[in-house]
Scaffold this motif. Structure first.
Motif, PDB file in Angstrom:
ATOM      1  N   ILE A  12      35.332  11.873 -25.688  1.00 16.19           N
ATOM      2  CA  ILE A  12      35.371  10.706 -26.563  1.00 16.19           C
ATOM      3  C   ILE A  12      35.448  11.191 -28.005  1.00 16.19           C
ATOM      4  O   ILE A  12      34.574  11.942 -28.453  1.00 16.19           O
ATOM      5  N   PHE A  13      36.470  10.766 -28.713  1.00 18.40           N
ATOM      6  CA  PHE A  13      36.679  11.146 -30.116  1.00 18.40           C
ATOM      7  C   PHE A  13      36.392   9.939 -30.990  1.00 18.40           C
ATOM      8  O   PHE A  13      37.057   8.895 -30.861  1.00 18.40           O
ATOM      9  N   ILE A  14      35.422  10.076 -31.883  1.00 19.06           N
ATOM     10  CA  ILE A  14      35.064   8.991 -32.802  1.00 19.06           C
ATOM     11  C   ILE A  14      34.777   9.599 -34.174  1.00 19.06           C
ATOM     12  O   ILE A  14      34.869  10.807 -34.352  1.00 19.06           O
ATOM     13  N   GLY A  15      34.405   8.747 -35.108  1.00 12.36           N
ATOM     14  CA  GLY A  15      34.014   9.207 -36.431  1.00 12.36           C
ATOM     15  C   GLY A  15      32.506   9.197 -36.587  1.00 12.36           C
ATOM     16  O   GLY A  15      31.805   8.398 -35.952  1.00 12.36           O
ATOM     17  N   GLU A  16      32.029  10.060 -37.431  1.00 11.90           N
ATOM     18  CA  GLU A  16      30.594  10.186 -37.669  1.00 11.90           C
ATOM     19  C   GLU A  16      29.979   8.890 -38.201  1.00 11.90           C
ATOM     20  O   GLU A  16      28.813   8.602 -37.943  1.00 11.90           O
ATOM     21  N   ASP A  17      30.755   8.092 -38.914  1.00 10.32           N
ATOM     22  CA  ASP A  17      30.244   6.850 -39.497  1.00 10.32           C
ATOM     23  C   ASP A  17      30.273   5.671 -38.528  1.00 10.32           C
ATOM     24  O   ASP A  17      29.749   4.596 -38.843  1.00 10.32           O
ATOM     25  N   ASP A  18      30.874   5.822 -37.340  1.00 13.16           N
ATOM     26  CA  ASP A  18      30.943   4.724 -36.375  1.00 13.16           C
ATOM     27  C   ASP A  18      29.544   4.378 -35.886  1.00 13.16           C
ATOM     28  O   ASP A  18      28.712   5.265 -35.655  1.00 13.16           O
ATOM     29  N   ARG A  19      29.306   3.067 -35.716  1.00 17.38           N
ATOM     30  CA  ARG A  19      27.973   2.601 -35.347  1.00 17.38           C
ATOM     31  C   ARG A  19      28.043   1.595 -34.204  1.00 17.38           C
ATOM     32  O   ARG A  19      29.068   0.953 -33.984  1.00 17.38           O
ATOM     33  N   PHE A  20      26.914   1.474 -33.496  1.00 20.26           N
ATOM     34  CA  PHE A  20      26.753   0.474 -32.447  1.00 20.26           C
ATOM     35  C   PHE A  20      25.310   0.000 -32.471  1.00 20.26           C
ATOM     36  O   PHE A  20      24.380   0.813 -32.383  1.00 20.26           O
ATOM     37  N   PHE A  50      41.873  14.644 -37.992  1.00 25.41           N
ATOM     38  CA  PHE A  50      42.479  13.368 -38.336  1.00 25.41           C
ATOM     39  C   PHE A  50      42.776  12.639 -37.046  1.00 25.41           C
ATOM     40  O   PHE A  50      42.826  13.220 -35.968  1.00 25.41           O
ATOM     41  N   GLY A  51      42.950  11.338 -37.164  1.00 23.83           N
ATOM     42  CA  GLY A  51      43.206  10.520 -35.988  1.00 23.83           C
ATOM     43  C   GLY A  51      44.348   9.566 -36.228  1.00 23.83           C
ATOM     44  O   GLY A  51      45.311   9.883 -36.932  1.00 23.83           O
ATOM     45  N   HIS A  52      44.223   8.366 -35.688  1.00 23.46           N
ATOM     46  CA  HIS A  52      45.262   7.355 -35.716  1.00 23.46           C
ATOM     47  C   HIS A  52      45.771   7.066 -37.121  1.00 23.46           C
ATOM     48  O   HIS A  52      46.968   6.897 -37.329  1.00 23.46           O
ATOM     49  N   SER A  53      44.884   7.047 -38.104  1.00 21.23           N
ATOM     50  CA  SER A  53      45.279   6.718 -39.483  1.00 21.23           C
ATOM     51  C   SER A  53      45.945   7.894 -40.206  1.00 21.23           C
ATOM     52  O   SER A  53      46.475   7.721 -41.292  1.00 21.23           O
ATOM     53  N   SER A  54      45.868   9.078 -39.637  1.00 18.19           N
ATOM     54  CA  SER A  54      46.363  10.329 -40.240  1.00 18.19           C
ATOM     55  C   SER A  54      45.591  10.712 -41.501  1.00 18.19           C
ATOM     56  O   SER A  54      45.978  11.628 -42.219  1.00 18.19           O
ATOM     57  N   ARG A  55      44.487  10.037 -41.772  1.00 21.04           N
ATOM     58  CA  ARG A  55      43.633  10.387 -42.912  1.00 21.04           C
ATOM     59  C   ARG A  55      42.822  11.621 -42.536  1.00 21.04           C
ATOM     60  O   ARG A  55      42.182  11.668 -41.490  1.00 21.04           O
ATOM     61  N   LEU A  56      42.846  12.628 -43.396  1.00 22.86           N
ATOM     62  CA  LEU A  56      42.148  13.882 -43.130  1.00 22.86           C
ATOM     63  C   LEU A  56      40.658  13.720 -43.420  1.00 22.86           C
ATOM     64  O   LEU A  56      40.276  13.230 -44.483  1.00 22.86           O
ATOM     65  N   HIS A  57      39.835  14.108 -42.486  1.00 26.56           N
ATOM     66  CA  HIS A  57      38.376  14.097 -42.634  1.00 26.56           C
ATOM     67  C   HIS A  57      37.926  15.551 -42.642  1.00 26.56           C
ATOM     68  O   HIS A  57      38.244  16.307 -41.723  1.00 26.56           O
ATOM     69  N   ARG A  63      33.292  17.008 -50.549  1.00 28.66           N
ATOM     70  CA  ARG A  63      33.509  15.781 -49.791  1.00 28.66           C
ATOM     71  C   ARG A  63      32.525  15.727 -48.633  1.00 28.66           C
ATOM     72  O   ARG A  63      32.919  15.684 -47.477  1.00 28.66           O
ATOM     73  N   LEU A  64      31.238  15.700 -48.937  1.00 22.22           N
ATOM     74  CA  LEU A  64      30.218  15.850 -47.903  1.00 22.22           C
ATOM     75  C   LEU A  64      30.122  14.681 -46.923  1.00 22.22           C
ATOM     76  O   LEU A  64      29.761  14.876 -45.781  1.00 22.22           O
ATOM     77  N   SER A  65      30.414  13.477 -47.348  1.00 22.68           N
ATOM     78  CA  SER A  65      30.247  12.334 -46.450  1.00 22.68           C
ATOM     79  C   SER A  65      31.602  11.699 -46.150  1.00 22.68           C
ATOM     80  O   SER A  65      31.863  10.567 -46.489  1.00 22.68           O
ATOM     81  N   GLU A  66      32.458  12.433 -45.494  1.00 22.67           N
ATOM     82  CA  GLU A  66      33.816  11.965 -45.242  1.00 22.67           C
ATOM     83  C   GLU A  66      34.056  11.593 -43.776  1.00 22.67           C
ATOM     84  O   GLU A  66      35.104  11.888 -43.238  1.00 22.67           O
ATOM     85  N   ASP A  67      33.087  10.976 -43.126  1.00 24.32           N
ATOM     86  CA  ASP A  67      33.284  10.469 -41.768  1.00 24.32           C
ATOM     87  C   ASP A  67      33.863  11.549 -40.850  1.00 24.32           C
ATOM     88  O   ASP A  67      34.944  11.404 -40.283  1.00 24.32           O
ATOM     89  N   LEU A  68      33.142  12.633 -40.709  1.00 26.61           N
ATOM     90  CA  LEU A  68      33.621  13.780 -39.932  1.00 26.61           C
ATOM     91  C   LEU A  68      33.888  13.407 -38.474  1.00 26.61           C
ATOM     92  O   LEU A  68      33.271  12.481 -37.940  1.00 26.61           O
TER      93      LEU A  68
END
Length: 114
Positions: A12-20, A50-57, A63-68
Motif C-alpha cells: 500500500i502506497f500512501i502519503g505521510e500526511d494521509d489520515r483516517f 512521487f505518485g499520481h500527481s507527479s509532485r516530488l516528495h 523541506r522537512l514536512s513534505e508528505d513523504l
C-alpha cells in the motif's frame, strides 16, 4: 499463527500526511490489520518519491514536512488478504495498492540462543 507457503504480499502506497479517523492512515491500517489477525504488517518511510500527481516528495533538509511516501506491506494467505481489501478501500481516499504472489520461506521467531 502459521502462514501458508504460497501467500500474498499486499503493498500500500500512501502519503505521510494521509489520515483516517483523526490518526495517521498508516497507523490506522496497521491497527486494523492486527485487529483482523493478519500475519503481520510493516511500515516503510520513503526518502523521496512521487505518485499520481507527479509532485516530488522529498526528505531534504529544507523541506522537512513534505508528505513523504509511506509503504505498508502485509503478508498473509490469499483469502485473508482478499477479506481485508474492502476494509482498506473504506479507509483510503487515494493511493496505490498492489498485490503479488509470494512464497513464505520463514515466519516466526528465530532459533533461541544457546
Amino acid at each position: 499463527m502459521q502462514l501458508p507457503r504460497d501467500a500474498v504480499l499486499l503493498r500500500i502506497f500512501i502519503g505521510e500526511d494521509d489520515r483516517f479517523d483523526g490518526r495517521p492512515l498508516h497507523e490506522a491500517i496497521v491497527l486494523k490489520a492486527r485487529e483482523m489477525h493478519l500475519g503481520g504488517a510493516t511500515v516503510l518511510r520513503g526518502a523521496v518519491g512521487f505518485g499520481h500527481s507527479s509532485r516530488l516528495h522529498t526528505s531534504k533538509i529544507l523541506r522537512l514536512s513534505e508528505d513523504l511516501p509511506i509503504v505498508i506491506e502485509i503478508v498473509d494467505a490469499p483469502d485473508r488478504i482478499d477479506a481485508f481489501l474492502p476494509v482498506l478501500d473504506g479507509m483510503m481516499g487515494g493511493g496505490l495498492i498492489t498485490k503479488e504472489k509470494v512464497q513464505v520461506l520463514q515466519y516466526g521467531p528465530g532459533p533461541t540462543e544457546r
